[in-house]
Design an enzyme around this catalytic site. Structure first.
Site, PDB file in Angstrom:
ATOM      1  N   GLN A  44       2.190  -6.149  -2.940  1.00 41.35           N
ATOM      2  CA  GLN A  44       2.528  -6.132  -1.508  1.00 41.35           C
ATOM      3  C   GLN A  44       3.844  -5.363  -1.290  1.00 41.35           C
ATOM      4  O   GLN A  44       4.152  -4.490  -2.081  1.00 41.35           O
ATOM      5  CB  GLN A  44       2.611  -7.564  -0.937  1.00 41.35           C
ATOM      6  CG  GLN A  44       1.262  -8.281  -0.847  1.00 41.35           C
ATOM      7  CD  GLN A  44       0.917  -9.070  -2.093  1.00 41.35           C
ATOM      8  OE1 GLN A  44       1.748  -9.740  -2.672  1.00 41.35           O
ATOM      9  NE2 GLN A  44      -0.332  -8.988  -2.524  1.00 41.35           N
ATOM     10  N   ASP A  69       0.818  -1.219   0.000  1.00 40.36           N
ATOM     11  CA  ASP A  69       0.000   0.000   0.000  1.00 40.36           C
ATOM     12  C   ASP A  69       0.852   1.269   0.000  1.00 40.36           C
ATOM     13  O   ASP A  69       0.478   2.278   0.587  1.00 40.36           O
ATOM     14  CB  ASP A  69      -0.960   0.033   1.210  1.00 40.36           C
ATOM     15  CG  ASP A  69      -1.758  -1.246   1.319  1.00 40.36           C
ATOM     16  OD1 ASP A  69      -2.296  -1.679   0.297  1.00 40.36           O
ATOM     17  OD2 ASP A  69      -1.818  -1.829   2.418  1.00 40.36           O
ATOM     18  N   GLY A  81      -4.155  -4.983  -4.470  1.00 36.62           N
ATOM     19  CA  GLY A  81      -5.173  -4.037  -4.934  1.00 36.62           C
ATOM     20  C   GLY A  81      -4.484  -2.803  -5.471  1.00 36.62           C
ATOM     21  O   GLY A  81      -3.786  -2.123  -4.734  1.00 36.62           O
ATOM     22  N   HIS A  82      -4.622  -2.566  -6.749  1.00 36.28           N
ATOM     23  CA  HIS A  82      -4.019  -1.374  -7.345  1.00 36.28           C
ATOM     24  C   HIS A  82      -5.112  -0.502  -7.934  1.00 36.28           C
ATOM     25  O   HIS A  82      -5.921  -0.978  -8.722  1.00 36.28           O
ATOM     26  CB  HIS A  82      -3.028  -1.762  -8.456  1.00 36.28           C
ATOM     27  CG  HIS A  82      -1.791  -2.424  -7.931  1.00 36.28           C
ATOM     28  ND1 HIS A  82      -0.861  -3.015  -8.739  1.00 36.28           N
ATOM     29  CD2 HIS A  82      -1.329  -2.568  -6.670  1.00 36.28           C
ATOM     30  CE1 HIS A  82       0.116  -3.498  -7.988  1.00 36.28           C
ATOM     31  NE2 HIS A  82      -0.150  -3.249  -6.739  1.00 36.28           N
ATOM     32  N   LYS A 137       1.755   2.278  -5.118  1.00 33.12           N
ATOM     33  CA  LYS A 137       2.384   1.793  -6.350  1.00 33.12           C
ATOM     34  C   LYS A 137       1.550   2.116  -7.582  1.00 33.12           C
ATOM     35  O   LYS A 137       2.089   2.333  -8.653  1.00 33.12           O
ATOM     36  CB  LYS A 137       2.594   0.271  -6.269  1.00 33.12           C
ATOM     37  CG  LYS A 137       3.654  -0.130  -5.257  1.00 33.12           C
ATOM     38  CD  LYS A 137       3.955  -1.609  -5.323  1.00 33.12           C
ATOM     39  CE  LYS A 137       2.950  -2.463  -4.599  1.00 33.12           C
ATOM     40  NZ  LYS A 137       2.895  -2.319  -3.151  1.00 33.12           N
TER      41      LYS A 137
HETATM   42  P1  IMP Z   1      -2.415 -12.976   2.387  1.00 31.51           P
HETATM   43  O1  IMP Z   1      -1.483 -12.464   1.352  1.00 31.51           O
HETATM   44  O2  IMP Z   1      -3.864 -12.829   2.038  1.00 31.51           O
HETATM   45  O3  IMP Z   1      -2.072 -14.370   2.837  1.00 31.51           O
HETATM   46  O4  IMP Z   1      -2.230 -12.062   3.713  1.00 31.51           O
HETATM   47  C1  IMP Z   1      -1.026 -12.097   4.492  1.00 31.51           C
HETATM   48  C2  IMP Z   1      -0.665 -10.710   4.996  1.00 31.51           C
HETATM   49  O5  IMP Z   1      -0.318  -9.882   3.897  1.00 31.51           O
HETATM   50  C3  IMP Z   1      -1.803  -9.983   5.706  1.00 31.51           C
HETATM   51  O6  IMP Z   1      -1.253  -9.182   6.752  1.00 31.51           O
HETATM   52  C4  IMP Z   1      -2.384  -9.093   4.628  1.00 31.51           C
HETATM   53  O7  IMP Z   1      -3.026  -7.969   5.179  1.00 31.51           O
HETATM   54  C5  IMP Z   1      -1.119  -8.700   3.904  1.00 31.51           C
HETATM   55  N1  IMP Z   1      -1.369  -8.328   2.494  1.00 31.51           N
HETATM   56  C6  IMP Z   1      -1.652  -9.155   1.462  1.00 31.51           C
HETATM   57  N2  IMP Z   1      -1.798  -8.460   0.317  1.00 31.51           N
HETATM   58  C7  IMP Z   1      -1.588  -7.172   0.629  1.00 31.51           C
HETATM   59  C8  IMP Z   1      -1.564  -5.966  -0.156  1.00 31.51           C
HETATM   60  O8  IMP Z   1      -1.747  -5.953  -1.378  1.00 31.51           O
HETATM   61  N3  IMP Z   1      -1.297  -4.822   0.531  1.00 31.51           N
HETATM   62  C9  IMP Z   1      -1.027  -4.821   1.863  1.00 31.51           C
HETATM   63  N4  IMP Z   1      -1.034  -5.914   2.622  1.00 31.51           N
HETATM   64  C10 IMP Z   1      -1.300  -7.087   2.011  1.00 31.51           C
END
Ligand code: IMP
Length: 431
Positions: A224, A13, A40-41, A16
């Site tokens: 991420q 977040d 999420g972009h 990007k």
């Molecule tokens: P997962 O990727 O759904 O397994 O989540 C694992 C961790 O990564 C959690 O803390 C999510 O909130 C975080 N996370 C996953 N995708 C994103 C993203 O695109 N932005 C920020 N945090 C993310």
């Protein structure tokens, strides 16, 4: 001119979307190489807002090729829904502008069910996943029982693979006293979408090799952030993929030299969603102010993000781990309202000063940030397009970040608008 990789240098977040969009307008090919639809972009192009999760950002721009690499875990239903959503906004999506790696693993409905069930079972120790099945799908990939895109073309093999996959999962479900899953139901579900998905499948490494030979410019779009990396992040409070720049090569099928210039997207303060250590987190009015000024709510889950001061020790670490050449500093304007601003330069742990984030979960939980206080500028930097538009104290803040992180700030973003950017170095020209 070479290629560029864009990487988040904190916990995701970092903003990007805007930078990837600008770079994708200059690239020929945009490649996703890890993660899945947990990302999420948000892109705003000519006043139209596009919310992308799995599709590479280049897809919304005419004449660009979007590639989903083998390092991504693909939920085919989520992909088809996203394709429909952008088509409804007038974007053409066809095999001419979207390719997916035939060797990418899939996320099946059972993966998101397991993700949610295990999160619930962890109770107060939950990771705070997005519930999209990312972790369980990567687990199956590494355990060599995953189902890949190319398997959709071979019905008998697909059936065998589903049986093998469910042998594992149904044993677990039984143990938990939950209902088991029928192999036929999984097979039928996949057969409904296999034809549509297979149209996009190809050996994308070959296409990228051709791009390399012809000099087409490739943008590797990270999702991420480096602190969510499964090896280098705040394990176990991480995502299940490698999010660092090195993954751009193995997650798409190119050599490490092809990755080119690494741009680290970095927020001028820090946020994180989900659980896990966050040494500079602010649970006070300052944290609330960062959240409200920065509109800190997740694009994928809508969750409120945790907010805190800029952590230079953490970004110094991720800059090294990802081989970041230049930093794109975003959301500087969110700090306009603060009289004084803090930067974390290191941590105190058991009476000792440490200059990096230690690997141990226990140590990470007990770090106390060591701060340096910087005078705020108390005036608007929003929309600044040159250094001359910035107050001297804001420039001082940026310069101090560069010093502490040991990396130059090569791009400064001062609002979500595309043109509100100060560019010191074009990453494609520097690659
Ligand atoms: P997962 O990727 O759904 O397994 O989540 C694992 C961790 O990564 C959690 O803390 C999510 O909130 C975080 N996370 C996953 N995708 C994103 C993203 O695109 N932005 C920020 N945090 C993310």
């Amino acid at each position: 001119m070479g290629n560029v990789a864009v990487i988040g240098s904190q916990w995701g977040d970092e903003g990007k979307g805007k930078i990837v969009d600008w770079l994708s307008s200059r690239a020929d090919i945009v490649v996703r190489f890890q993660g899945g639809h947990n990302a999420g972009h948000t892109l705003v192009i000519d006043g139209v807002t596009y919310k992308l999760h799995l599709l590479p950002s280049g897809v919304v721009r005419k004449g660009k090729l979007a590639i989903i690499g083998n390092g991504v875990v693909i939920d085919p239903w989520a992909l088809l829904k996203e394709i429909e959503d952008v088509r409804a906004q007038g974007v053409d999506v066809s095999p001419a502008n979207l390719m997916i790696a035939e060797n990418a693993n899939m996320i099946l409905p059972i993966h998101s069910a397991i993700d949610k069930a295990f999160e619930a079972a962890r109770g107060s120790k939950s990771i705070g996943t997005t519930g999209r099945g990312i972790g369980p799908a990567y687990e199956d990939k590494v355990a060599r029982r995953g189902i890949r895109i190319c398997d959709l073309a071979h019905e008998t093999l697909l059936k065998e693979k589903i049986e093998n996959l469910l042998l594992h999962h149904n044993a677990l479900l039984k143990g938990l006293g939950a209902e088991t899953v029928s192999p036929q139901a999984v097979y039928d579900g996949l057969m409904q979408i296999s034809g549509t998905i297979l149209q996009y499948a190809s050996p994308v490494w070959k296409r990228l090799d051709a791009a390399n030979k012809s000099g087409e410019k490739v943008l590797f779009e990270g999702a991420q952030g480096a602190m969510l990396d499964v090896d280098h992040g705040t394990y176990p409070y991480v995502t299940s993929s490698n999010t660092v720049a090195g993954q751009a090569a193995s997650g798409s099928g190119v050599g490490p030299r092809s990755v080119g210039y690494v741009l680290g997207i970095t927020k001028a303060y820090t946020t994180r969603v989900g659980s896990g250590p966050f040494p500079t987190e602010l649970l006070d009015a300052d944290g609330e102010l960062l959240g409200s000024r920065g509109h800190e709510f997740g694009t994928t889950t809508g969750r409120k993000r945790r907010c805190g001061w800029f952590d230079a020790a953490l970004v110094r670490q991720t800059t090294k781990i990802s081989g970041i050449h230049g930093i794109a500093l975003t959301k500087l304007d969110v700090l306009d309202a603060f009289k004084e601003i803090k930067i974390c330069t290191g941590y105190e742990l058991d009476g000792q000063i440490v200059d990096h984030l230690p690997a141990s979960q226990l140590h990470q939980a007990n770090l106390k940030p060591v701060y340096e206080v910087i005078e705020g500028w108390n005036q608007s930097t929003r929309g600044a397009r040159s250094w001359a538009d910035l107050p001297a104290t804001a420039i001082k803040y940026v310069r101090r970040i560069e010093e502490l992180v040991e990396t130059p700030v090569t791009l400064l973003s001062t609002s979500p608008e595309r043109d509100d950017t100060i560019l010191m170095q074009d990453p494609f020209l520097a690659a």
